[in-house]
Design a protein around this motif. Sequence first.
Motif, PDB file in Angstrom:
ATOM      1  N   ILE A 105       0.854  -1.188   0.000  1.00 56.84           N
ATOM      2  CA  ILE A 105       0.000   0.000   0.000  1.00 56.84           C
ATOM      3  C   ILE A 105       0.888   1.235   0.000  1.00 56.84           C
ATOM      4  CG2 ILE A 105      -1.650   1.346   1.366  1.00 56.84           C
ATOM      5  CD1 ILE A 105      -2.727  -1.248   2.453  1.00 56.84           C
ATOM      6  N   ARG A 106       0.462   2.231  -0.758  1.00 64.29           N
ATOM      7  CA  ARG A 106       1.217   3.473  -0.744  1.00 64.29           C
ATOM      8  C   ARG A 106       0.245   4.661  -0.680  1.00 64.29           C
ATOM      9  NH1 ARG A 106       6.051   5.525  -3.459  1.00 64.29           N
ATOM     10  NH2 ARG A 106       6.253   3.659  -4.706  1.00 64.29           N
ATOM     11  N   LEU A 107       0.488   5.552   0.241  1.00 65.52           N
ATOM     12  CA  LEU A 107      -0.271   6.803   0.309  1.00 65.52           C
ATOM     13  C   LEU A 107       0.626   7.897  -0.240  1.00 65.52           C
ATOM     14  CD1 LEU A 107      -1.812   6.634   3.910  1.00 65.52           C
ATOM     15  CD2 LEU A 107      -2.756   5.758   1.786  1.00 65.52           C
ATOM     16  N   LEU A 134      -5.395  15.665   8.062  1.00 66.29           N
ATOM     17  CA  LEU A 134      -4.222  15.003   7.507  1.00 66.29           C
ATOM     18  C   LEU A 134      -3.556  15.977   6.552  1.00 66.29           C
ATOM     19  CD1 LEU A 134      -5.031  11.338   6.492  1.00 66.29           C
ATOM     20  CD2 LEU A 134      -3.839  12.173   8.508  1.00 66.29           C
ATOM     21  N   ASP A 135      -2.243  16.146   6.716  1.00 65.32           N
ATOM     22  CA  ASP A 135      -1.539  17.108   5.876  1.00 65.32           C
ATOM     23  C   ASP A 135      -0.502  16.361   5.059  1.00 65.32           C
ATOM     24  OD1 ASP A 135      -0.783  19.415   4.767  1.00 65.32           O
ATOM     25  OD2 ASP A 135      -0.003  20.345   6.590  1.00 65.32           O
ATOM     26  N   SER A 136      -0.808  16.172   3.809  1.00 65.55           N
ATOM     27  CA  SER A 136       0.055  15.466   2.842  1.00 65.55           C
ATOM     28  C   SER A 136       0.859  14.319   3.462  1.00 65.55           C
ATOM     29  CB  SER A 136       0.991  16.427   2.110  1.00 65.55           C
ATOM     30  OG  SER A 136       1.845  17.070   3.005  1.00 65.55           O
ATOM     31  N   ILE A 137       0.125  13.234   3.684  1.00 65.13           N
ATOM     32  CA  ILE A 137       0.734  12.033   4.247  1.00 65.13           C
ATOM     33  C   ILE A 137       1.363  11.201   3.127  1.00 65.13           C
ATOM     34  CG2 ILE A 137       0.174   9.818   5.336  1.00 65.13           C
ATOM     35  CD1 ILE A 137       0.053  11.982   7.339  1.00 65.13           C
ATOM     36  N   ASN A 138       2.593  10.823   3.318  1.00 64.83           N
ATOM     37  CA  ASN A 138       3.268   9.893   2.403  1.00 64.83           C
ATOM     38  C   ASN A 138       3.707   8.685   3.209  1.00 64.83           C
ATOM     39  OD1 ASN A 138       3.580  11.118  -0.355  1.00 64.83           O
ATOM     40  ND2 ASN A 138       4.283  12.794   0.940  1.00 64.83           N
ATOM     41  N   LEU A 139       3.238   7.528   2.778  1.00 66.04           N
ATOM     42  CA  LEU A 139       3.519   6.342   3.582  1.00 66.04           C
ATOM     43  C   LEU A 139       3.523   5.115   2.684  1.00 66.04           C
ATOM     44  CD1 LEU A 139       3.767   5.085   6.443  1.00 66.04           C
ATOM     45  CD2 LEU A 139       1.290   5.027   6.526  1.00 66.04           C
ATOM     46  N   SER A 159       5.017  -4.033  16.837  1.00 62.32           N
ATOM     47  CA  SER A 159       5.207  -3.613  15.446  1.00 62.32           C
ATOM     48  C   SER A 159       6.534  -4.009  14.833  1.00 62.32           C
ATOM     49  CB  SER A 159       5.093  -2.087  15.363  1.00 62.32           C
ATOM     50  OG  SER A 159       4.116  -1.619  16.232  1.00 62.32           O
ATOM     51  N   ASP A 160       6.506  -4.133  13.503  1.00 57.58           N
ATOM     52  CA  ASP A 160       7.737  -4.140  12.730  1.00 57.58           C
ATOM     53  C   ASP A 160       8.131  -2.699  12.442  1.00 57.58           C
ATOM     54  OD1 ASP A 160       7.736  -6.961  12.513  1.00 57.58           O
ATOM     55  OD2 ASP A 160       6.236  -6.821  10.923  1.00 57.58           O
ATOM     56  N   THR A 161       7.111  -1.907  12.105  1.00 56.06           N
ATOM     57  CA  THR A 161       7.336  -0.501  11.792  1.00 56.06           C
ATOM     58  C   THR A 161       6.369   0.356  12.600  1.00 56.06           C
ATOM     59  OG1 THR A 161       7.893  -1.131   9.540  1.00 56.06           O
ATOM     60  CG2 THR A 161       7.441   1.198   9.920  1.00 56.06           C
ATOM     61  N   VAL A 162       6.879   1.441  13.164  1.00 56.88           N
ATOM     62  CA  VAL A 162       6.024   2.374  13.892  1.00 56.88           C
ATOM     63  C   VAL A 162       6.009   3.695  13.143  1.00 56.88           C
ATOM     64  CG1 VAL A 162       5.657   3.603  16.066  1.00 56.88           C
ATOM     65  CG2 VAL A 162       6.615   1.296  16.095  1.00 56.88           C
ATOM     66  N   VAL A 163       4.789   4.230  12.961  1.00 56.88           N
ATOM     67  CA  VAL A 163       4.645   5.538  12.341  1.00 56.88           C
ATOM     68  C   VAL A 163       4.105   6.475  13.415  1.00 56.88           C
ATOM     69  CG1 VAL A 163       3.488   6.868  10.539  1.00 56.88           C
ATOM     70  CG2 VAL A 163       4.130   4.479  10.119  1.00 56.88           C
ATOM     71  N   VAL A 164       4.936   7.417  13.862  1.00 55.71           N
ATOM     72  CA  VAL A 164       4.492   8.338  14.905  1.00 55.71           C
ATOM     73  C   VAL A 164       3.859   9.547  14.238  1.00 55.71           C
ATOM     74  CG1 VAL A 164       5.145   9.649  16.943  1.00 55.71           C
ATOM     75  CG2 VAL A 164       6.414   7.584  16.331  1.00 55.71           C
ATOM     76  N   MET A 165       2.623   9.852  14.640  1.00 54.32           N
ATOM     77  CA  MET A 165       1.906  10.970  14.023  1.00 54.32           C
ATOM     78  C   MET A 165       1.529  12.006  15.060  1.00 54.32           C
ATOM     79  SD  MET A 165      -0.643   8.974  11.427  1.00 54.32           S
ATOM     80  CE  MET A 165      -1.160  10.474  10.589  1.00 54.32           C
ATOM     81  N   ASN A 166       1.460  13.250  14.616  1.00 57.15           N
ATOM     82  CA  ASN A 166       0.923  14.309  15.457  1.00 57.15           C
ATOM     83  C   ASN A 166       0.410  15.419  14.558  1.00 57.15           C
ATOM     84  OD1 ASN A 166       0.288  15.489  17.957  1.00 57.15           O
ATOM     85  ND2 ASN A 166       2.081  16.806  17.822  1.00 57.15           N
ATOM     86  N   LYS A 167      -0.706  16.020  14.942  1.00 58.33           N
ATOM     87  CA  LYS A 167      -1.293  17.144  14.200  1.00 58.33           C
ATOM     88  C   LYS A 167      -1.405  16.859  12.704  1.00 58.33           C
ATOM     89  CE  LYS A 167       0.470  20.667  17.349  1.00 58.33           C
ATOM     90  NZ  LYS A 167       1.557  21.653  17.446  1.00 58.33           N
ATOM     91  N   GLY A 168      -1.788  15.654  12.353  1.00 56.34           N
ATOM     92  CA  GLY A 168      -2.020  15.333  10.952  1.00 56.34           C
ATOM     93  C   GLY A 168      -0.761  15.140  10.126  1.00 56.34           C
ATOM     94  N   GLU A 169       0.381  15.080  10.798  1.00 58.41           N
ATOM     95  CA  GLU A 169       1.619  14.885  10.057  1.00 58.41           C
ATOM     96  C   GLU A 169       2.381  13.702  10.636  1.00 58.41           C
ATOM     97  OE1 GLU A 169       4.007  18.431   9.951  1.00 58.41           O
ATOM     98  OE2 GLU A 169       2.258  19.651   9.462  1.00 58.41           O
ATOM     99  N   ILE A 170       3.133  13.046   9.753  1.00 59.64           N
ATOM    100  CA  ILE A 170       3.989  11.964  10.227  1.00 59.64           C
ATOM    101  C   ILE A 170       5.248  12.574  10.823  1.00 59.64           C
ATOM    102  CG2 ILE A 170       5.406  10.009   9.506  1.00 59.64           C
ATOM    103  CD1 ILE A 170       3.280   9.347   7.437  1.00 59.64           C
ATOM    104  N   GLN A 171       5.552  12.209  12.072  1.00 58.26           N
ATOM    105  CA  GLN A 171       6.730  12.750  12.729  1.00 58.26           C
ATOM    106  C   GLN A 171       7.949  11.880  12.460  1.00 58.26           C
ATOM    107  OE1 GLN A 171       6.510  15.668  14.253  1.00 58.26           O
ATOM    108  NE2 GLN A 171       4.325  15.763  13.876  1.00 58.26           N
ATOM    109  N   GLN A 172       7.740  10.570  12.468  1.00 54.60           N
ATOM    110  CA  GLN A 172       8.873   9.666  12.266  1.00 54.60           C
ATOM    111  C   GLN A 172       8.352   8.287  11.879  1.00 54.60           C
ATOM    112  OE1 GLN A 172      11.591   9.555  15.557  1.00 54.60           O
ATOM    113  NE2 GLN A 172      13.082   8.305  14.460  1.00 54.60           N
TER     114      GLN A 172
END
Lengths: 378, 314
Positions: free
Chosen positions: A6-8, A21-26, A205-218
Amino acid sequence: MAKELIRLENCRKEFDGEVVLDSINLTIKDKEFLTLLGPSGCGKTTTLRIIGGFLKTDSGKVLFDGVTINDVPPHKRKINTVFQKYALFTHLNVFENIAFGLRIQRPRLSEQEITQRVHEALELVALKGYEKRTVSQLSGGQQQRVAIARAVINKPQVLLLDEPLGALDLKLRKDMQRELKQIQKQVGITFIYVTHDQEEALTMSDTVVVMNKGEIQQIGTPLDIYNEPKNAFVADFIGESNIIDGVMVSDNTVKMYGRNFQCLDKGFAPNEPVDVVVRPEDIDIVPVSQGQITGTVTEVTFKGMQYDIIVDFQGFKWLIQTTDHSPVGAKIGVKIDPDGFHIMKKSEYSGLYGDYSSYSAEYDELSADPEGGGQEDE
Amino acid sequence: MSKPAASLRSEKGIVDSWTTVKEFFEHFRKQSFAYPYVLWMALFVVIPIILVAVYALTNADGKFTFDNFSGMIDYVPVFGRSLWLAFLATVVSLLIGYPVALAISRMSPKTQRILIMLIMLPMWINFLLRTYAWMSILENTGLINRFFASIGVFDWINSLHAADANYTPITHFQLINTNGAVVLGMVYNYLPFMILPIQSVIVKIDPFVIEAAEDLGADSATVFRKVIFPLSLSGVISGITMVFVPAVSTFVISKLLSNGTVMLLGDLIEMQFTGAAYNPHLGSAISLIMMVIVIICMSVMNRFGEGEEQAVMM
């Protein structure tokens, strides 16, 4: 694990003019256990609902196996969901709840195949013998298992889980964490998991996506996220962190409290102001004479495995986790090894986190469940 | 060690009996709120039913008899017609009411409130007045027939038969004084009682349950068939009950919209008490039978909703 599933791309979503959500790429890989982690309202549930097809992005693309699926309705996606409050069919018994996805398949499946597959699913979630029960006769944990069995019966390529353990008590939650991980390995599909519980995220998790305020932090492995947080928000949200203003004097040397410390970080501009992260468990308490810096103990909390002590270093309070008891008012010295420091570039979050002046023992419990696992992001 | 334990026990005993006494009064106090209603029910429901039963089982001389029931055979067609028309009215109400309830429950809460109010609005106008209004609409010289006449419908039909010597020209459609008019009156008056309970149940269905069904591969038709409809069944049963029961016992609607040509149970019973055929014993017997039929119908209905919350009985 290598294949992308899957790709966003630049996904953006607003509700009533508010950017959620502010331009999420994942990018999510096949057979991966990926966790979207963040506080309420960070956009993690919105992201999940976009992947599930229950919400449409305002702009950006959602790709599944290389094909754009922005306009594919949920019932045509090879993705199934375990809902936050289970959302079981109360008019059907356990067997029929799980069989739901099979019964609506066309061409029809034989009764024999349905029975067999439902039994397999029941076995997977350790609920054999519960076929005839009604949903209301089940405990929260059992309802959760039915929801999982119901979601995996269609053999989806991806399972979405929206805070599935939020409503369970701590003990059960721990058991279910282990079991979910087990189930994921057994069925061998991608899990996308939403939670606000950092410990849950790190455990499973294998992968963690940390989010805040609609943006990916890490984005990273649990180890990366914990050891190499990108900014003060991540450092504070994942585990406990003391975050101190410092200056990177040169490679491997950071200055704080007017003193130089050895560290392992490099690649910063000379004398660049930075955030210095020191984890509470990386601090050794030593006699004042041997301490790199000295401070006064202002608070001691017994936590079972360790003491949480708050130490005042020139007005800035640190949290130290130690097995040695130091009484309130004691002067102590501390020593930090070079690998105990983690240096971060200054960010919008600098100065917001990492001071334990207002620390209270209940802090953990409060932050673990900010609103009783209720609805969010909507 | 044993002695303090014993005294502790006795002390606890006193405390226990105290709480029991307190609980008793508490209980009594809470229950007492129900007494006016219990009294009301006893006076105006239970005693009248007993009186009806007594009347049904006696003759004019006050002697015990079954004659009232054996005479009932003459009225089988009335029973049949009443049940049939009430059944039709219920089916039509359901066919109209369910889609309306479903549509309303999908609107925003504010729109829902407005629409529900609009559905209730006619009920604020007197029942008789509303039914009289239908008379003036359906009459031979009523609104509908006059409209058809004005656009030349009757002239056109008559012109088709111009060659037929035996043909009597028509001046109106027979709308009033038909079974159809009575069913129309029932549907018109009782439709809100079908819509409201269904809507209130659908609105409470967890939207995530519907999403879960979509998620598992159900298109919107399947979601409706396998999730929404089964979950709204308790509302449907309430609605059917609340339309069927008043429809089967009505006499005003049939009286006004059929001018006595469509005789229903209600009309029959009314005649026994106020009409020329004055016979309260027969009237009571018919009432009793009707009550039994309604109870049977409702318990059959309730079976369909088993497991769901029980629908209202009457």
